[in-house]
Design a protein around this motif. Sequence first.
Motif, mmCIF file in Angstrom:
data_model
loop_
_atom_site.group_PDB
_atom_site.id
_atom_site.type_symbol
_atom_site.label_atom_id
_atom_site.label_comp_id
_atom_site.label_asym_id
_atom_site.label_seq_id
_atom_site.Cartn_x
_atom_site.Cartn_y
_atom_site.Cartn_z
ATOM 1 N N SER A 162 30.660 43.141 31.624
ATOM 2 C CA SER A 162 30.775 42.124 32.668
ATOM 3 C C SER A 162 32.203 41.594 32.699
ATOM 4 O O SER A 162 32.953 41.700 31.719
ATOM 5 C CB SER A 162 29.790 40.974 32.414
ATOM 6 N N PHE A 163 32.570 41.044 33.840
ATOM 7 C CA PHE A 163 33.939 40.557 34.013
ATOM 8 C C PHE A 163 33.916 39.410 35.020
ATOM 9 O O PHE A 163 33.311 39.517 36.089
ATOM 10 C CB PHE A 163 34.839 41.677 34.535
ATOM 11 N N ARG A 164 34.555 38.317 34.663
ATOM 12 C CA ARG A 164 34.607 37.170 35.586
ATOM 13 C C ARG A 164 35.822 37.322 36.489
ATOM 14 O O ARG A 164 36.954 37.421 36.032
ATOM 15 C CB ARG A 164 34.675 35.845 34.823
ATOM 16 N N GLU A 165 35.567 37.347 37.795
ATOM 17 C CA GLU A 165 36.607 37.586 38.781
ATOM 18 C C GLU A 165 37.548 36.386 38.938
ATOM 19 O O GLU A 165 37.229 35.260 38.545
ATOM 20 C CB GLU A 165 35.972 37.890 40.143
ATOM 21 N N THR A 166 38.694 36.653 39.548
ATOM 22 C CA THR A 166 39.618 35.591 39.952
ATOM 23 C C THR A 166 39.085 34.920 41.213
ATOM 24 O O THR A 166 38.570 35.579 42.115
ATOM 25 C CB THR A 166 41.017 36.176 40.210
ATOM 26 N N PHE A 167 39.208 33.603 41.296
ATOM 27 C CA PHE A 167 38.782 32.866 42.481
ATOM 28 C C PHE A 167 39.866 31.871 42.867
ATOM 29 O O PHE A 167 40.337 31.104 42.040
ATOM 30 C CB PHE A 167 37.458 32.132 42.199
ATOM 31 N N ASN A 168 40.293 31.931 44.134
ATOM 32 C CA ASN A 168 41.362 31.061 44.631
ATOM 33 C C ASN A 168 42.617 31.161 43.770
ATOM 34 O O ASN A 168 43.304 30.162 43.525
ATOM 35 C CB ASN A 168 40.895 29.604 44.699
ATOM 36 N N GLY A 169 42.888 32.377 43.292
ATOM 37 C CA GLY A 169 44.097 32.613 42.517
ATOM 38 C C GLY A 169 44.017 32.222 41.060
ATOM 39 O O GLY A 169 44.993 32.386 40.319
ATOM 40 N N VAL A 170 42.867 31.703 40.642
ATOM 41 C CA VAL A 170 42.720 31.268 39.252
ATOM 42 C C VAL A 170 41.888 32.305 38.495
ATOM 43 O O VAL A 170 40.716 32.519 38.824
ATOM 44 C CB VAL A 170 42.036 29.891 39.156
ATOM 45 N N PRO A 171 42.466 32.963 37.482
ATOM 46 C CA PRO A 171 41.726 33.986 36.735
ATOM 47 C C PRO A 171 40.484 33.417 36.052
ATOM 48 O O PRO A 171 40.471 32.267 35.614
ATOM 49 C CB PRO A 171 42.750 34.480 35.700
ATOM 50 N N GLU A 172 39.447 34.246 36.001
ATOM 51 C CA GLU A 172 38.229 33.950 35.250
ATOM 52 C C GLU A 172 37.531 32.667 35.703
ATOM 53 O O GLU A 172 36.960 31.934 34.904
ATOM 54 C CB GLU A 172 38.524 33.891 33.747
ATOM 55 N N THR A 173 37.573 32.406 37.004
ATOM 56 C CA THR A 173 36.848 31.254 37.538
ATOM 57 C C THR A 173 35.878 31.670 38.639
ATOM 58 O O THR A 173 35.168 30.822 39.177
ATOM 59 C CB THR A 173 37.824 30.204 38.117
ATOM 60 N N GLY A 174 35.850 32.954 38.962
ATOM 61 C CA GLY A 174 34.995 33.443 40.039
ATOM 62 C C GLY A 174 33.659 33.966 39.545
ATOM 63 O O GLY A 174 33.204 33.633 38.449
ATOM 64 N N ALA A 175 33.053 34.776 40.375
ATOM 65 C CA ALA A 175 31.750 35.335 40.052
ATOM 66 C C ALA A 175 31.851 36.338 38.907
ATOM 67 O O ALA A 175 32.881 36.982 38.717
ATOM 68 C CB ALA A 175 31.164 36.029 41.285
ATOM 69 N N ILE A 176 30.771 36.458 38.143
ATOM 70 C CA ILE A 176 30.699 37.472 37.100
ATOM 71 C C ILE A 176 30.118 38.745 37.707
ATOM 72 O O ILE A 176 29.041 38.722 38.320
ATOM 73 C CB ILE A 176 29.829 37.017 35.920
ATOM 74 N N ARG A 177 30.841 39.846 37.555
ATOM 75 C CA ARG A 177 30.407 41.131 38.090
ATOM 76 C C ARG A 177 30.230 42.139 36.963
ATOM 77 O O ARG A 177 30.774 41.970 35.874
ATOM 78 C CB ARG A 177 31.431 41.671 39.095
ATOM 79 N N LEU A 178 29.465 43.185 37.261
ATOM 80 C CA LEU A 178 29.289 44.267 36.299
ATOM 81 C C LEU A 178 30.132 45.474 36.701
ATOM 82 O O LEU A 178 30.305 45.757 37.893
ATOM 83 C CB LEU A 178 27.819 44.704 36.224
#
Length: 216
Positions: A162-178
Motif C-alpha cells: 500500500s502507498f499513501r498518495e500525495t494530496f494538494n502537493g503534500v506527500p503522504e496525505t492523500g488516499a491509500i492505494r494498492l
Amino acid sequence: MKQIILLGLLVSMAVGCTKYNSIDTGLAQKKYPGNMYEYFHSNTYDWDSLLVLVDYMGLEEYFTGEKEGYETVTFFGPTNHSIRRWMYSFKSYNDMGMATYKYHSMKEVVDGEGVEKCKKLILSHLVKGKYEVADIPLGTSDDNESGIIFTGAAENTFRVFSFRETFNGVPETGAIRLYIRSGFNYTTSIDVASTDIEPMNGIVHSLAYGFTLGQL
C-alpha cells in the motif's frame, strides 16, 4: 445565461468527483449481500468476460466459497478491458504467412492456449484468506521486501504493498492505494483501481483497465 450554464456544469463536475478529485468509476461498491460469483453477475459491465472464462473452465466453486480451502478468498480481479486486450494479443497468419493481430473468440483463445493454462491465468489472481487495504503494509515500488508476498491459487507469487498518495502537493496525505509487483524479480508494475469490494466470502480488488490478463 452562459454564466448560469457554466456554473451548472462546474457544480455537476464537483458532484461527480470524489474528495480526491478523481472520477468515481462505480467499481468501488463496498459490501455486497452475496458471494463473489454473484457479485460478478451484478456488474456485467466490468466482469462478464471473466464470468465467461470462469464458467467455461468450471472454476465457479473458487468464487462461491464451495471449494475446499478457498471458503474465504481475496481476488485481484482483471476486468473486461484486461481480458479483451488479452484476446486481441494473439497472432493470426494470412495465406502468405504474414502475422496479424485480430480479435479471437473466447473459445478460440482457450482452445488454442489450452484449458489448464487459462485456468492458471485466472487462479493466479486468487489468494486464500481475506485481505483488505488495511491489512496490506505500506511499501515502495523499489523495495522488494515491503508489503506482502502472496501465493496465488496457481502457485505463482506476487508482491502487494500500500502507498499513501500525495494530496494538494503534500506527500503522504492523500488516499491509500494498492500496487502490485509481479514477474521476474517483481519487476512488472500493476495498479489497483478499486479496493475493498466485499462480497460475503471475501474481498475483490479490481485491477486498472490498463492491465492485460497474463501480466500477473
